[in-house]
Design a protein around this motif. Structure first.
Motif, short mmCIF file in Angstrom:
data_model
loop_
_atom_site.label_atom_id
_atom_site.label_comp_id
_atom_site.label_asym_id
_atom_site.label_seq_id
_atom_site.Cartn_x
_atom_site.Cartn_y
_atom_site.Cartn_z
N GLY A 78 0.82 -1.21 0.00
CA GLY A 78 0.00 0.00 0.00
C GLY A 78 0.85 1.25 0.00
N GLU A 79 0.19 2.40 0.02
CA GLU A 79 0.89 3.67 -0.01
C GLU A 79 1.78 3.83 1.20
N LEU A 80 3.07 4.07 0.97
CA LEU A 80 4.07 4.23 2.02
C LEU A 80 4.11 3.03 2.96
N ASP A 81 3.78 1.85 2.43
CA ASP A 81 3.76 0.62 3.22
C ASP A 81 2.88 0.75 4.45
N ASP A 82 1.76 1.45 4.29
CA ASP A 82 0.85 1.67 5.41
C ASP A 82 0.30 0.35 5.95
N VAL A 83 0.07 -0.60 5.07
CA VAL A 83 -0.47 -1.90 5.46
C VAL A 83 0.68 -2.88 5.68
N GLN A 84 0.66 -3.56 6.81
CA GLN A 84 1.69 -4.52 7.18
C GLN A 84 1.06 -5.92 7.21
N LEU A 85 1.38 -6.72 6.20
CA LEU A 85 0.81 -8.07 6.09
C LEU A 85 1.74 -9.08 6.76
N PHE A 86 1.16 -9.87 7.66
CA PHE A 86 1.92 -10.85 8.43
C PHE A 86 1.82 -12.21 7.76
N TYR A 87 2.92 -12.97 7.81
CA TYR A 87 2.93 -14.28 7.18
C TYR A 87 3.67 -15.31 8.04
N TYR A 88 3.32 -16.57 7.81
CA TYR A 88 4.07 -17.72 8.31
C TYR A 88 4.59 -18.45 7.07
N PHE A 89 5.87 -18.75 7.04
CA PHE A 89 6.44 -19.48 5.91
C PHE A 89 7.05 -20.77 6.41
N VAL A 90 6.61 -21.88 5.84
CA VAL A 90 7.13 -23.19 6.21
C VAL A 90 7.80 -23.80 4.99
N GLU A 91 9.09 -24.09 5.11
CA GLU A 91 9.80 -24.72 4.00
C GLU A 91 9.35 -26.17 3.84
N SER A 92 9.41 -26.65 2.62
CA SER A 92 9.09 -28.05 2.34
C SER A 92 9.98 -28.96 3.18
N GLU A 93 9.38 -30.00 3.72
CA GLU A 93 10.14 -30.96 4.52
C GLU A 93 10.85 -31.98 3.63
N ARG A 94 10.64 -31.89 2.33
CA ARG A 94 11.26 -32.84 1.41
C ARG A 94 12.45 -32.20 0.68
N SER A 95 12.18 -31.28 -0.21
CA SER A 95 13.25 -30.64 -0.99
C SER A 95 12.86 -29.20 -1.27
N PRO A 96 13.24 -28.27 -0.40
CA PRO A 96 12.82 -26.86 -0.56
C PRO A 96 13.20 -26.27 -1.91
N LYS A 97 14.34 -26.66 -2.47
CA LYS A 97 14.78 -26.04 -3.73
C LYS A 97 14.04 -26.58 -4.95
N ASP A 98 13.42 -27.76 -4.82
CA ASP A 98 12.74 -28.38 -5.96
C ASP A 98 11.22 -28.35 -5.86
N ASP A 99 10.69 -28.41 -4.66
CA ASP A 99 9.24 -28.52 -4.49
C ASP A 99 8.54 -27.20 -4.79
N PRO A 100 7.24 -27.25 -5.10
CA PRO A 100 6.50 -26.03 -5.43
C PRO A 100 6.49 -25.02 -4.28
#
Length: 480
Positions: A62-84
């Motif tokens: 958003g304008e001047l980064d007014d909105v701060q979106l929070f996320y959780y990111f979980v890497e693949s437990e198999r192959s992070p570099k190959d998996d979707p």
């Protein structure tokens, strides 16, 4: 008097200092891309170190980064570099991605047997989609979960603005995580996300075609029990109720005649239609609409009926449960959701997740007080356009879901007039029928539709094993 030229050493030092200043300015102008990432090794409620990589953080949009979106990111437990790489949006609008992470497709779930109201505990989910994919669980739109705005104006939201901000989030997140730019990218979500996901996919597709950098390796999208044409989705509840024998043949024939197939925008003077709708409400009032095999929670207040019959199938609520001195019988699924409120509103938990102090007051699983305006009333044209682009699409429905019945979902898929490549057939897990499926195609595009037997709203919460098998096979280009 002439000014002597700068010495080479001084010139180099000047350039170096100037470059450092410019770099500092660039970093300061890109808040929440790099500075707000937190790697979580331990979580309150889980004993020992997490056996998967969890990152949380904020990205400004958003304008001047007014909105701060929070996320959780979980890497693949198999192959992070190959998996979707999957961007996951929970529905609502206003339901936290934490709900998807813990109650549906994430690596943790609450251990109800060993949890107490004051001390929720986790166990590992053996059917987590993170076993085969990297997943970003995003609290969107703003006001959802731990996402917040710095101004009151920032909370005013629409479908199109929410989709635009989520697209910006993903672009910034990938700039901060360039190692995932080559991974196959899928946008996914359930319920009301059926409105915003196709818009986001269209934005990514358009940006790629326009040569915008960084290019995203978009492969397709996944939608579960999705809202698509809200009027038609809700209208299909009557035929669904009849197919599931929740209403009699006589009432179904009467309501079709008296309402002329229109059960949402009912003429208030059409007494016969309204009487029939009231009769339907009486038939289903004790049934949990998210899964018609379960009872509705007795602590819920009744909702309006009549010409606004569609509102009687609203979301669950835990407000009364949180203040109730004792959980009443019979069991209701809403009791499971209590633990998320208790856990996410604990200060120790917030500190562990890196939640900014004072950013929100009370965390809710689904925020019903969003300042949100629906401005997209059908995403069919987005689907029609995207099917021409060569993408893959997985649409699935729980066959016990009365909130967004499979009847309406299958109807809009058929309206796309695609070629049937694999006709209706059962699919199996452990030698048992897990549902029914068919596939459509248009040139290089493929749309797979799957019914999940016993699934509710949404399917992975009720049938995690079957849904994991479904998505694992689909990501791998195997038949269901």
């Amino acid at each position: 008097m002439a000014v002597p030229p700068l010495q080479p050493q001084a010139d180099n030092k000047y350039i170096t200092n100037m470059f450092s200043c410019v770099l500092l300015v660039v970093i300061l102008l890109l808040p929440n891309i790099v500075a707000s990432q937190t790697i979580i090794n331990n979580l309150p409620g889980y004993s020992g170190g997490l056996p998967f990589k969890l990152e949380t953080g904020y990205v400004g949009v958003g304008e001047l980064d007014d909105v701060q979106l929070f996320y959780y990111f979980v890497e693949s437990e198999r192959s992070p570099k190959d998996d979707p790489l999957v961007l996951w949006l929970t529905g609502g609008p206003g339901c936290s991605a934490f709900s998807g992470l813990v109650y549906e497709i994430g690596p943790l779930s609450f251990d109800y047997t060993n949890s107490s109201r004051s001390s929720p505990t986790f166990k590992l989910n053996p059917y987590s989609w993170t076993k085969v994919a990297n997943i970003i669980f995003l609290d969107a739109p703003v006001g959802t979960g731990f996402s917040y705005a710095n101004s009151w104006e920032g909370y005013s939201m629409t479908d199109t603005l929410s989709a635009a901000q989520t697209y910006t989030f993903l672009r910034k997140w990938l700039i901060a995580h360039p190692t995932f730019l080559r991974n196959p990218l899928y946008i996914a979500g359930d319920s009301y996300s059926g409105i915003v996901v196709p818009i986001i996919v269209q934005k990514i597709s358009d940006a790629n075609e326009d040569g915008r950098k960084p290019a995203m390796n978009l492969q397709g999208y996944v939608l579960g029990d999705p809202t698509t044409v809200p009027h038609d989705d809700y209208n299909s509840r009557i035929s669904f109720a009849h197919r599931k024998t929740l209403i009699s043949d006589e009432l179904y024939e009467s309501i079709k005649t008296n309402c002329n197939g229109e059960y949402i925008n009912v003429d208030p003077n059409n007494t016969a239609c309204i009487n029939d709708l009231n009769a339907v409400t009486k038939c289903i009032k004790k049934i949990y609409p998210a899964n018609i095999l379960e009872p509705v929670c007795s602590l819920l207040s009744p909702k309006p009926v009549g010409s606004k019959w569609e509102q009687s199938l609203g979301d669950d609520s835990v407000d009364l449960l949180l203040t109730a001195p004792q959980i009443s019988k019979p069991w209701c699924r809403s009791y499971n959701y209590l633990f998320s409120y208790i856990w996410a509103n604990n200060q120790t938990v917030r500190d562990a997740l890196g939640i900014r102090e004072g950013s929100i007051r009370e965390w809710t699983r689904c925020n019903a007080s969003l300042s949100y305006t629906d401005n997209i009333f059908s995403t069919l044209n987005f689907h029609r356009n995207l099917i021409k682009k060569g993408y893959r699409m997985l649409i699935y429905s729980g066959d016990q879901d009365m909130i967004i019945p499979y009847v309406g979902t299958h109807a809009w898929i058929k309206s796309l007039n695609l070629t049937v490549s694999d006709d209706w057939e059962p699919w199996f897990v452990d030698g048992q029928v897990a549902g029914y499926t068919m596939e459509y195609n248009y040139k290089k595009s493929r749309l797979r539709y799957a019914i999940v037997k016993g699934g509710g709203h949404t399917a992975p919460e009720y049938k995690p094993k079957e849904c994991f098998a479904m998505v694992d096979r689909w990501f791998a280009y195997y038949p269901l």
